[in-house]
Design a protein around this motif. Structure first.
Motif, short mmCIF file in Angstrom:
data_model
loop_
_atom_site.label_atom_id
_atom_site.label_comp_id
_atom_site.label_asym_id
_atom_site.label_seq_id
_atom_site.Cartn_x
_atom_site.Cartn_y
_atom_site.Cartn_z
N UNK A 1 64.68 10.03 -5.64
CA UNK A 1 64.39 11.46 -5.52
C UNK A 1 63.13 11.82 -6.31
N UNK A 2 63.04 11.25 -7.52
CA UNK A 2 61.87 11.54 -8.37
C UNK A 2 60.60 11.11 -7.64
N UNK A 3 60.63 9.89 -7.13
CA UNK A 3 59.44 9.34 -6.49
C UNK A 3 59.08 10.12 -5.23
N UNK A 4 60.10 10.60 -4.51
CA UNK A 4 59.77 11.31 -3.27
C UNK A 4 59.06 12.63 -3.58
N UNK A 5 59.27 13.20 -4.75
CA UNK A 5 58.56 14.44 -5.09
C UNK A 5 57.31 14.25 -5.93
N UNK A 6 57.30 13.22 -6.76
CA UNK A 6 56.24 13.15 -7.78
C UNK A 6 55.46 11.83 -7.79
N UNK A 7 55.67 10.98 -6.77
CA UNK A 7 54.95 9.70 -6.77
C UNK A 7 53.44 9.94 -6.88
N UNK A 8 52.81 9.17 -7.77
CA UNK A 8 51.36 9.29 -7.93
C UNK A 8 50.95 10.39 -8.89
N UNK A 9 51.90 11.26 -9.24
CA UNK A 9 51.57 12.36 -10.16
C UNK A 9 52.06 12.08 -11.57
N UNK A 10 52.88 11.05 -11.73
CA UNK A 10 53.40 10.70 -13.05
C UNK A 10 53.20 9.20 -13.27
N UNK A 11 53.24 8.79 -14.54
CA UNK A 11 52.92 7.39 -14.84
C UNK A 11 54.06 6.44 -14.52
N UNK A 12 55.28 6.85 -14.83
CA UNK A 12 56.39 5.91 -14.68
C UNK A 12 57.70 6.64 -14.48
#
Ligand code: TXA
Ligand code: MG
Length: 318
Positions: A158-169
């Motif tokens: 879920x995290x990656x589907x919203x924020x991939x590329x916008x956060x480091x890890x």
């Protein structure tokens, strides 16, 4: 975050150490808690905290809560009265955030508190987040790790589907156990209910020995997470539905027929809370246009679930 790439880390010794290093270096790490995944940054670092708002696209008047490893650490940043101490001792680590007077010498970024003289603080439960806080050894600002106004994440996907590329890890420890955000209690005098969440108000009132003040829904909010449309799936949401329309898909609760997903067949509110955001995400993945939701009793965790669902159903600009 410049590279546009987000690393997924295992919550083992190496993963946790790397995540802590990213935090110390001013980066953003999404972390699992028992409630939902948070988006962490060093709460003393203005630039890092600003990056949270940037990644989430969050209105900057919304203060962030700070995660610390234990009560002793929280005492460095906030002033606890008798009731606050009672609640911290009873429910931490756990799904309860306390809003308390901020110590003037706290060193917490003003962006975290949105300039208020109070701080929302909590000691989260779960091995991964506890290991991370021990390794980082500082206060971690952390709103839920979703784009502003979207559904809170209960898995790393879920995290990656919203924020991939916008956060480091993202530190991936699987599905969160509670599934709704923490209960927020203001302890600035008589304790006040600011947000229904993972710890039912009834349990908190039992510890306090009196009824919580405040009005969680309706009134001008002290917790600005109370923006009307929030936790929104893409489809339209209709609540308290006993008879589904032909063009609706049912999110069931209890022994109902024809549900696409059922929060809990046995009408268990804990199970329902744990499934809630996951199923709302799944409706998004299916491209569901109209979601009908079975009635859910408004007691205990049901209050937190209904609060999130009401927001999901609120009229929105888009
Ligand atoms: O379970 C949780 O609480 C999750 C996990 C990651 O810990 N975090 C979370 O954070 O839900 P967030 O930022 O999505 O919601 C925190 C709420 C917001 O509505 C915010 O406005 C409110 O807490 N809040 C934070 N500091 C506050 C303060 N000083 N006074 C009043 N409300 C505050
Ligand atoms: Mg949130």
């Amino acid at each position: 975050m410049k590279s546009g790439h987000t690393v997924t880390l295992k919550p083992d010794a190496d993963g946790v150490l790397l995540a802590a290093k990213v935090l110390s270096g001013g980066g953003l790490v999404a972390f699992p808690t028992e409630t939902v995944y948070g988006l962490g940054a060093d709460a003393r670092n203005d630039t890092a905290v600003a990056a949270i708002f940037d990644a989430k696209g969050r209105p900057s008047f919304n203060p962030l809560i700070v995660h610390v490893k234990d009560l002793e650490t929280a005492l460095k940043y906030c002033v606890f009265d008798k009731d606050a101490l009672k609640l911290a001792k009873a429910f931490w680590p756990g799904a309860m955030t306390l809003v308390l007077p901020l110590r003037p010498d706290s060193g917490i970024s003003k962006l975290v508190t949105a300039g208020l003289d109070t701080l929302g603080v909590r000691v989260p439960a779960g091995d991964a987040v506890q290991d991370l806080l021990a390794a980082f050894d500082g206060p971690m600002a952390g709103p839920s790790a979703n784009p502003s106004g979207k559904i809170s994440p209960t898995t790393a996907d879920h995290v990656l589907s919203g924020l991939y590329g916008k956060i480091d890890a993202v530190l991936d420890a699987g599905h969160t156990s509670v599934g709704v955000e923490s209960t927020i209690i203001g302890c600035l005098g008589r304790a006040t209910a600011l947000r229904a969440g993972g710890v039912p108000f009834e349990e908190i009132e039992r510890v306090l020995g009196y009824q919580l003040g405040g009005e969680v829904v309706g009134k001008a909010p002290i917790a600005p997470g109370q923006l009307e449309s929030h936790y929104a799936p893409k489809g339209h949401v209709r609540l308290n539905v006993t008879t589904r329309a032909a063009d609706e898909e049912l999110l069931g609760f209890g022994p109902v027929e024809g549900a696409v997903f059922n929060l809990s067949h046995s009408a268990d509110l804990r199970e329902a809370a744990a499934n809630l955001f996951d199923y709302l995400h799944k409706f998004d993945e299916r491209g569901t246009q109209k979601i009908a939701v079975s009635p859910i009793p408004n007691e205990g965790l049901g209050r937190a679930i209904n609060d999130r669902l009401r927001r999901a159903a609120a009229p929105r600009g888009d």
